[in-house]
Design a protein around this motif. Structure first.
Motif, mmCIF file in Angstrom:
data_model
loop_
_atom_site.group_PDB
_atom_site.id
_atom_site.type_symbol
_atom_site.label_atom_id
_atom_site.label_comp_id
_atom_site.label_asym_id
_atom_site.label_seq_id
_atom_site.Cartn_x
_atom_site.Cartn_y
_atom_site.Cartn_z
ATOM 1 N N SER A 1048 34.408 30.560 43.315
ATOM 2 C CA SER A 1048 34.802 31.456 42.231
ATOM 3 C C SER A 1048 34.177 32.823 42.409
ATOM 4 O O SER A 1048 33.220 32.998 43.170
ATOM 5 N N ASP A 1066 40.707 33.745 34.741
ATOM 6 C CA ASP A 1066 40.755 32.434 34.109
ATOM 7 C C ASP A 1066 41.138 32.590 32.635
ATOM 8 O O ASP A 1066 40.655 33.475 31.937
ATOM 9 N N GLN A 1072 36.620 35.076 35.213
ATOM 10 C CA GLN A 1072 36.347 34.352 36.437
ATOM 11 C C GLN A 1072 37.642 34.173 37.216
ATOM 12 O O GLN A 1072 38.710 33.974 36.633
ATOM 13 N N TYR A 1074 39.199 31.817 40.229
ATOM 14 C CA TYR A 1074 38.944 30.573 40.951
ATOM 15 C C TYR A 1074 39.805 30.514 42.202
ATOM 16 O O TYR A 1074 40.890 31.083 42.258
#
Length: 1649
Positions: A1048, A1066, A1072, A1074
């Protein structure tokens, strides 16, 4: 038939019985049947035709033919034989036609006529115009003619030709006929004072026209209203006579000119010449120059023929009634001038037009703009005096070149250089400049090229593929010559990422073998271990690490026997138990473990039978030995030795006596040495491949393969070498003989030599132009010109380098003289008076003095003063100066003065005064009247000019603009948004304006300003989204099979100021990013390892026999599995807990003489499918047979197969695609997406892939697929364009602008384009100078009272700030000297004009009023607009009551305008004091009271009893004091119960006994305002049935009348139909005809049906 049906409608209103209806119906029926009969009896048959078919033919054009169907039909619609119709009237079924082909589209087109006048729809619909109330406009239709024509000569053609390509344009369109607009006039002005001070005079008041009558509206009323006035009786006689001056006559030449004067002048000239004699050369040269100058000053040019003549006028005495009387009746006074000099008018004369010049366009190309051609004419005679001005001397029209040999136009096209090398750092520098210097980058990048314009050639250029044609590259031209889209200057590209070599783990060490099995001499051997390449690298396997390691060993063998199994132990001598032997089953294998022919192992000793023992009934029973464990070391050294171990366990103890004893515990375990050879490992190591060099052995072949160098593509082959050495692990390089020769890598390989590429440049472009610019002094300014060339192919592989000079510059050739022309005026000639013999009878004729004329010459010069043709000045110079002017020769009694001197100098600004002087000359010094300083001032005094200037800012601040210089150079030719030069500190500007002390605009330099205020500003730099680096990959989520691993990035900084946007974050925390990829865990990576079972621990110990129920234990550990077997213990959680072996077991330890079996073997596999009917088994065999009387248990165990308990199905499971995986050195571009296969058991558990592979399950999935991570390309912009010209040439509001374009839009997550694509800054403020007229002076008729005179105005220089509401101030004329002499664009300057001063008592027209405000002719709220207009008018003024009949007609004129306002007109009223009638007036919506424009209104009646008064149209006050509507209108009331409007309604008029009208008809009240003898509210027998109630709804009786009328109409139509229907046809006709006839009803003529 229509008229007949209308006649049927005229049935009397009173019904007399059914027989009357029947009689009428029968008469109509008979008339119709008689109408359908003819003498020949065949009129019931007629010819019918179908539509014309398609035009057919072999050739295009008029040779085609088309046909149609023709048949005979009965009037009832059915088809019959042709013989029934008249053959003489049969239509043709074929005709010639024009066969249209596609290429006719260029020859034919629709010809559209002009739209005709708009005709009312009512006139077309009802045959005659109806009366109606106009509201906004009447709908109309206008038509036009449309026809097909041949383009070449405009001749008409068939419409079908044009319809083949395009539908016929419409022939009609809707239009609007505006309502009549009545004339609208203003209110009257106040009354003027009386025209006389005594006696009877007139006073008047006037008004002006605001809106002219339009579209047939009512004309304008009188604009003047007169009223007689009597100020009082006159004390003496009234003045009834006035001296009136007439107009000047036309200018004529004197009719006589004595020859004596001519002879005298001639003699005088000859005498002068004779007296001169011979002079020296210098004197003659001076005389020649003087004569030349005098000739120029004289008006001897052929363009002027100035003749000074004279003109006269009359002076009469006029009675106030307009009649002429004797001059003696007028009061004696000095008569005005009656004769004066004048210039004889000459009209301009020009030559005929020259032929048209050749077209400026010299080539053929319909796409390019048309050229121009001009023709000129020369001036033969300039206009003199009041002559007609010259016509246009030059004419231009568009043209196309004509002729068959005209070349095509040069077309221009875009060319590009070759793409530069793909560079990732260009992308990285857009993202993070710190990363732009990284090396080894790959993946997506950018490559750039230059774009240039060239003249397109007919053949394709080959300079990129053939070096011999590199000089044929097209030379670049100006980019503005190329049209169409500009090719991209940059594109995304891909640098293939190098694939790193990946290898598998090392395999196990092989057996000790000879280096060469074909040569088995010597005792030296090697053990080898190998690994494979799992990922092929980019450059081939040469970059992989070594794949083979060798370990020297002793006693090598290439082939050996391998034990496959041992037979059953057979006791010796046929006994049941005791010692015996086991025969081994072997096979011959090679060093790779593959079975080979047994003969190859003949040199090796075979395995001997192995001794064994079958225990007897009372003997100790031991298990078989376990296999040897993996060797603990791969090699041995002084401190470390390899060991192997095997174990066995006690299965049953011996009996107390007689049986063989069990061994002690040490005998249950065996250990042996293994891998006793030393730890010496060798391998071959290779260096990198060297450069590709020419192979000497093939050099001659390569040379012959390309004799002429014609093909660059086939380059020669070369060789590459590398270093190969033998390496001892942990030691270094050793002699090559230490390593085995078999796996030795090669040191040489063939390669392809790279082709040489020379630099290719375009030829130099043409030199840029050298426009001649002149400075303020008039000297040519120095300029430079340049030319350039471009590199279109960069050199490589040792090719020819590029030249250093790509751009050249040189000074322009400066002409000696700036091009331009100017007028030169010469000296005024002597003032010319009227000849004496013409003025001898006038007062003062004895003197040579008075008004006259003087002329001067005008010539055309270049700016350097050399002579030029007069036509050059006419084209490019300012207006021609005047060549004549009035002059005055002073008489003896006149005062003569010198010219004014210059003003004295001022010691300081704004302090003191300055003076100028003049003096009397000659006899004037002694004349008393000349000494009068009031009349003839000799000095003038002025305050010194006050040059005080005030600067102040004006307007808004400009955009923030970065400084032009000092920008850093950016690599490449493109400019990327967000570079350093696009942000940072800049400046914004505000214009400065400079005023003098009189608040007049002056040049900003007077205020010591360069025109701007500067202020520092900041353009914020874009900040991109910033993420952290990738975290480490997590551990695979599964220890067996396919799982996922994750990494991440975290958001460190959000973007702002237009920075690069963040990728999709996210959804949970929005912070974030990923990345998830599948991973594979080896199911055998961790295994359970169980140690041997411990010794039995018997719970109920029988001391004699040591048997019975007991427990065995063992230690189970989780270990890391390697190629060489389990190596080290790890945490238990890494192993599958379901597979963990038992650590303890309970069982019965056999007693002596019991049967002893070995451990159970593995369960057999359940057959598929898993059902309860199937079972699995396991077996054991007897190790010790039982004693007498005892038996062995079953040797096999069986259990049913149960799904997901002991029987499993297996299937493949495929994971999702991973995200697009890039190389570690790539930021974008091509990558790969992967997914993995997983073997899943039917209970959902992932197992080793071998379970699915053993079943040979089908697997046709693609495991890898290419993908692309879009490269984030920032928005690319062009450079800022040059600043535009100022939007205004002067004033405060001028702006300069510059633009930039998007060369390439942002892609992916690139930085977006900024919103500001245009910048502006104010222009330096410049004063707006213009010429303006002063107002006209009063009409001056010298010293008399009335007559023809002159009025004057001046031309002055004014300055303003250029704004629409800015005030103008007069300034010195010098400031307008650079402007063309024109007022509002009109170059014809008129400073005086004739006028008439009316005599006392005369009736005359006033001067024109000012133009009215612009008025829009419209209907407010209806969206109807007929344009805007403004008007001015001239009212009539009279001074004597008896002359009113002699007054001229009033006048008005209108002109179109723009921006008019839409007005409404409404009636207003107010109560009058002391009056019962209200005051009513019309008012415009802007509050102006007017006459005209309001809707028609009845004459106001006494509304005193109605409150509020009845002001609605068509309303009046009833006797009851209530506002009601006129006849034909119904009242619509407001919510308050007051009259809101009068709505027109249908009226049923019932005639009375005295009424002569007999019909009942419905009419509509169209114009109730027409005068009528019957007034509302009066007596009479006329009743009106009102169908609408007070609430505006229909009354119930209206519905009843409508229903009755409908039933009556249905009945009448039914009767007529039954009376007129045809009788039934006889049955003898054929049946097929009956099928074609329409169905009819029979009618037998009974009247009572």
């Amino acid at each position: 038939m229509g008229q007949g049906w209308q006649g049927a409608g005229g049935i009397p209103a009173k019904r007399t019985g059914g027989s009357r209806y029947l009689l009428v119906a029968l008469l109509l029926c008979g008339f119709w049947m008689a109408y359908s009969q003819t003498d020949d009896g065949k009129s019931v048959y007629f010819w019918e035709t179908g539509p014309w078919g398609r035009c057919m033919g072999s050739d295009c054009g008029p040779g085609g033919s088309q046909s149609r169907a023709v048949w005979c039909a009965h009037v009832d619609g059915w088809t019959t034989l042709h013989t029934n119709c008249d053959q003489g009237q049969r239509p043709s079924n074929q005709r010639n036609c024009f066969r249209v082909c596609d290429w006719h589209k260029d020859l034919y087109d629709w010809k559209l006529g002009a739209w005709n006048e708009c005709m009312p729809v009512s006139a077309r619909t009802f045959g005659a115009p109806r009366q109606f109330t106009c509201s906004g406009g009447e709908e109309g239709i206008q038509t036009r003619e449309v026809g097909c024509m041949l383009k070449s000569d405009g001749s008409p053609a068939e419409d079908a030709i044009c319809e083949y390509f395009e539908p016929k344009p419409r022939l009609e369109q809707a239009c609007l006929i505006p309502c009549p607009q009545d004339c609208v006039v203003s209110e009257y002005s106040p009354w003027t004072s009386c025209s006389k001070t005594c006696g009877t005079g007139l006073r008047n008041r006037i008004r002006s026209v605001l809106v002219p009558p339009l579209f047939g509206g009512a004309g304008c009323p009188n604009l003047t209203e007169f009223e007689s006035c009597k100020p009082g009786p006159c004390l003496g006689p009234e003045g009834v006579y006035s001296l009136m001056v007439g107009p000047w006559s036309a200018c004529t030449l004197p009719q006589t000119r004595t020859t004596r004067q001519a002879k005298r002048r001639k003699g005088k000239g000859q005498g002068l010449r004779e007296q001169g004699g011979v002079k020296d050369p210098e004197t003659r040269e001076l005389i020649k120059k003087k004569r030349t100058r005098n000739r120029l000053n004289r008006q001897e040019s052929p363009f002027w023929d100035i003749q000074v003549g004279y003109q006269t006028r009359e002076v009469n005495c006029i009675h106030r009634n307009g009649s002429r009387v004797g001059r003696n009746l007028c009061i004696p006074r000095e008569l005005p001038l009656t004769i004066q000099s004048c210039v004889l008018p000459k009209d301009c004369q020009a030559t005929e037009w020259t032929n048209w010049s050749s077209c400026s366009k010299t080539c053929v190309d319909p796409e390019t703009p048309r050229g121009n051609r001009t023709r000129r004419r020369q001036v033969l005679q300039f206009p003199v005096g009041e002559g007609i001005e010259c016509p246009l001397l030059e004419e231009t029209e568009p043209c196309e070149p004509q002729g068959g040999s005209i070349p095509p136009c040069a077309s221009y096209t875009w060319r590009t250089t070759e793409w530069s090398d793909c560079r990732v750092d260009l992308l990285l520098s857009q993202q993070d400049r710190r990363r732009s210097n990284l090396t080894g980058l790959c993946g997506g990048g950018l490559q750039t090229r230059e774009v240039y314009c060239v003249q397109a050639n007919a053949e394709l250029l080959k300079y990129l593929s053939n070096l011999k044609e590199k000089d044929k590259a097209s030379r670049p031209v100006e980019n503005n010559l190329c049209r169409g889209p500009i090719p991209n200057r940059s594109q995304r590209c891909q640098i293939p990422c190098p694939i790193d070599c990946e290898v598998s783990p090392w395999g196990a060490w092989g057996p000790c073998i000879f280096e060469n099995c074909d040569d088995q001499t010597g005792k030296k051997g090697f053990k080898l271990r190998k690994r494979q390449i799992t990922n092929e690298p980019t450059g081939g396997p040469g970059s992989c690490p070594h794949l083979v390691e060798a370990m020297p060993c002793d006693e090598p063998s290439c082939y050996k026997w391998q034990l496959v199994s041992l037979d059953k132990c057979v006791p010796d001598d046929g006994k049941q138990c005791g010692p015996g032997t086991q025969l081994p089953q072997v096979q011959c294998i090679n060093s790779n473990g593959e079975p080979v022919d047994r003969s190859l192992c003949s040199s090796s000793a075979t395995l001997e039978p192995i001794s064994c023992e079958v225990p007897c009934a009372r003997d100790c029973v031991l298990s078989d030995w376990t296999p040897w464990s993996t060797c603990s070391q791969t090699c041995s050294s002084k401190t470390v030795e390899g060991k192997q171990m095997r174990t066995r366990s006690i299965l049953a103890y011996n009996a107390g006596e007689g049986g063989s004893l069990c061994p002690n515990s040490s005998a249950l375990q065996e250990v042996r040495n293994c891998n006793e050879h030393a730890c010496i490992v060798y391998h071959w190591q290779t260096g990198p491949w060297g450069p590709c060099t020419e192979d000497p052995s093939t050099a001659s072949l390569n040379t012959s393969a390309r004799p002429n160098g014609e093909d660059q593509g086939l380059c020669s082959m070369g060789v590459q070498t590398r270093k190969v050495m033998c390496i001892r692990v942990n030691v270094g390089q050793v002699p090559p003989k230490k390593c085995p020769e078999g796996p030795r890598p090669s040191t040489m390989r063939p390669c392809q030599l790279p082709c040489k590429k020379d630099c290719i440049v375009t030829p130099f472009s043409d030199w840029t132009g050298c426009p001649v610019n002149c400075d303020t002094v008039g000297d040519p300014a120095k300029r430079k010109q340049s030319r350039r060339r471009l590199v279109i192919q960069m050199p490589s592989n040792g090719g020819q380098e590029c030249p250093l000079v790509l751009q050249e510059e040189r000074d322009c050739e400066v002409p000696k003289v700036c091009p331009g022309f100017r007028w030169k005026t010469h000296k005024w000639r002597k003032c010319q008076l009227v000849p004496w013999f013409l003025r001898k009878e006038t007062p003062g004729a004895q003197e040579t003095c008075g008004p006259g004329l003087q002329t001067r010459a005008v010539s055309c010069r270049q700016l350097d003063g050399t002579q030029a043709d007069i036509s050059e000045c006419l084209r490019s110079a300012k207006a021609m100066p005047a060549i004549t002017q009035r002059c005055q020769l002073p008489c003896q009694d006149d005062c003569q003065l010198t010219n004014w001197s210059k003003f004295s100098s001022c010691t300081a600004d704004c302090v003191g005064v300055r003076t100028r002087k003049r003096a009397l000359i000659g006899r004037s010094k002694k004349k008393d009247k000349c000494k009068n300083t009031q009349m003839y001032p000799l000095s003038e005094t002025q305050y010194c000019p006050c040059d005080k200037y005030n600067a102040q800012p004006v307007g808004r601040w400009s955009d923030c603009i970065l400084p032009e210089g000092g920008r850093p150079e950016i690599t490449g030719v493109m400019k990327v948004q967000g570079d350093v030069k696009e942000c940072g500190q800049g400046y914004r500007y505000q214009a400065m304006v400079c005023y003098d002390q009189d608040n007049r605009l002056v040049e900003t330099s007077r205020c010591n300003s360069h025109g701007y205020i500067e202020e520092a500003c900041i353009i914020p730099c874009p900040s991109d989204c910033k993420l952290s680096e990738w975290s480490n990959w997590s551990r695979c989520s599964k220890s067996c099979g396919s799982g996922v691993k994750v990494r991440s990035k975290w958001l460190r900084e959000k973007p702002y100021n237009g920075g690069r946007p963040c990728p999709k974050l996210d959804h949970v925390n929005q912070a974030q990013v990923y990345e998830v990829v599948p991973c594979q865990s080896d199911c055998t990576q961790y295994v359970w390892v169980a140690e041997p079972w411990s010794v039995w621990k018997v719970s109920n110990v029988d001391l004699k026999e040591n048997c019975g129920e007991g427990v065995q234990t063992r230690k189970v550990r989780c270990m890391l599995n390697t190629v060489d077997g389990p190596s080290e213990a790890v945490e238990d959680y890494l192993c599958d807990p379901e597979e963990m072996p038992l650590g303890a077991r309970e069982s019965r330890l056999p007693c002596p003489e019991d049967c002893v079996l070995n451990d159970w073997g593995p369960w057999s596999r359940c057959s598929m499918p898993c059902t309860r009917n199937n079972s699995r088994v396991r077996t054991a065999y007897t190790l010790r047979y039982p004693g007498v009387g005892r038996q062995c248990p079953e040797l096999s165990d069986k259990e049913p197969c149960s799904l997901n308990l002991n029987c499993f199905n297996y299937f493949y499971n495929i994971t999702d695609w991973s995200t697009c995986q890039l190389s570690p050195n790539a930021v974008c571009g091509s990558g790969i997406k992967t997914r993995m296969l997983d073997c899943v058991r039917s209970d959902g558990k992932s197992v080793d892939i071998k379970y699915c592979e053993e079943l040979n399950l089908e697997k046709n999935w693609q495991m890898n697929v290419s993908c692309t991570v879009e490269c984030p390309v920032n928005c690319q912009l062009s450079e800022w364009s040059a600043w535009s010209e100022c939007s205004q040439t002067c004033g405060l509001e001028g702006k300069m602008r510059r633009q930039r374009l998007v060369v390439q839009a942002s892609q992916g997550d690139g930085r977006p384009c900024p919103s500001q694509m245009e910048q502006w800054k104010p222009c330096p403020v410049r004063p707006c100078y213009r010429w303006e007229y002063s107002p006209w002076s009063e009409c001056r008729v010298e010293s008399v009272v009335c007559g023809h005179g002159t009025r004057y105005r001046n031309l002055s220089c004014f300055v303003s700030d250029g704004s629409s509401d800015g005030e103008s101030s007069m300034v010195d004329e010098e400031l307008c000297s650079s402007l063309e002499l024109a007022v509002n664009g009109n170059k014809k300057i008129i400073l005086k004009e004739a006028c008439t001063l009316p005599c006392p008592g005369e009736c005359y027209l006033m001067e024109w009023s000012d133009w009215s405000s612009c008025v829009n002719i419209c209907v407010k709220g209806a969206g109807v607009d007929f344009g805007s207009v403004q008007v001015r008018s001239r009212a009539v003024l009279a001074q004597e009551p008896e002359n009113l009949q002699l007054c001229p007609d009033q006048a008005w004129e209108s002109q179109p305008c723009t921006g008019g306002e839409c007005f409404e007109y409404k009636w207003f009223s107010s109560s009058r004091p002391n009056s019962s009638r209200p005051f009513i007036w019309c008012q415009r919506s802007d509050g102006l009271n007017v006459t005209g424009g309001c809707p028609a209104m009845n004459p106001p009646v006494d509304n005193s009893s109605c409150d509020p008064p009845c002001l609605k149209p068509k309303s009046f006050c009833s006797e009851a004091g209530v506002c009601i509507c006129e006849e034909g209108f119904t009242e619509v009331l407001s919510a308050a119960g007051q009259l809101d409007q009068c709505a027109p309604i249908p009226i049923l008029e019932i005639p009375t006994a005295g009424d002569k009208k007999g019909d009942v008809k419905t009419s509509r009240a169209i114009n109730p305002t027409m005068p009528t003898t019957i007034q509302p509210g009066r007596t009479g027998r006329t009743w009106y049935l009102q169908p609408y109630g007070p609430d505006g709804k229909l009354k119930m009786w209206v519905y009843g009348v409508a229903a009755g009328a409908f039933v009556l109409l249905i009945f009448i139509v039914s009767m007529i139909y039954l009376a007129c229907k045809k009788p039934k046809r006889p049955q003898r006709q054929r049946q097929q005809n009956n099928r074609l006839k329409p169905l009819t009803l029979a009618y037998d003529g009974d009247t009572d049906m």
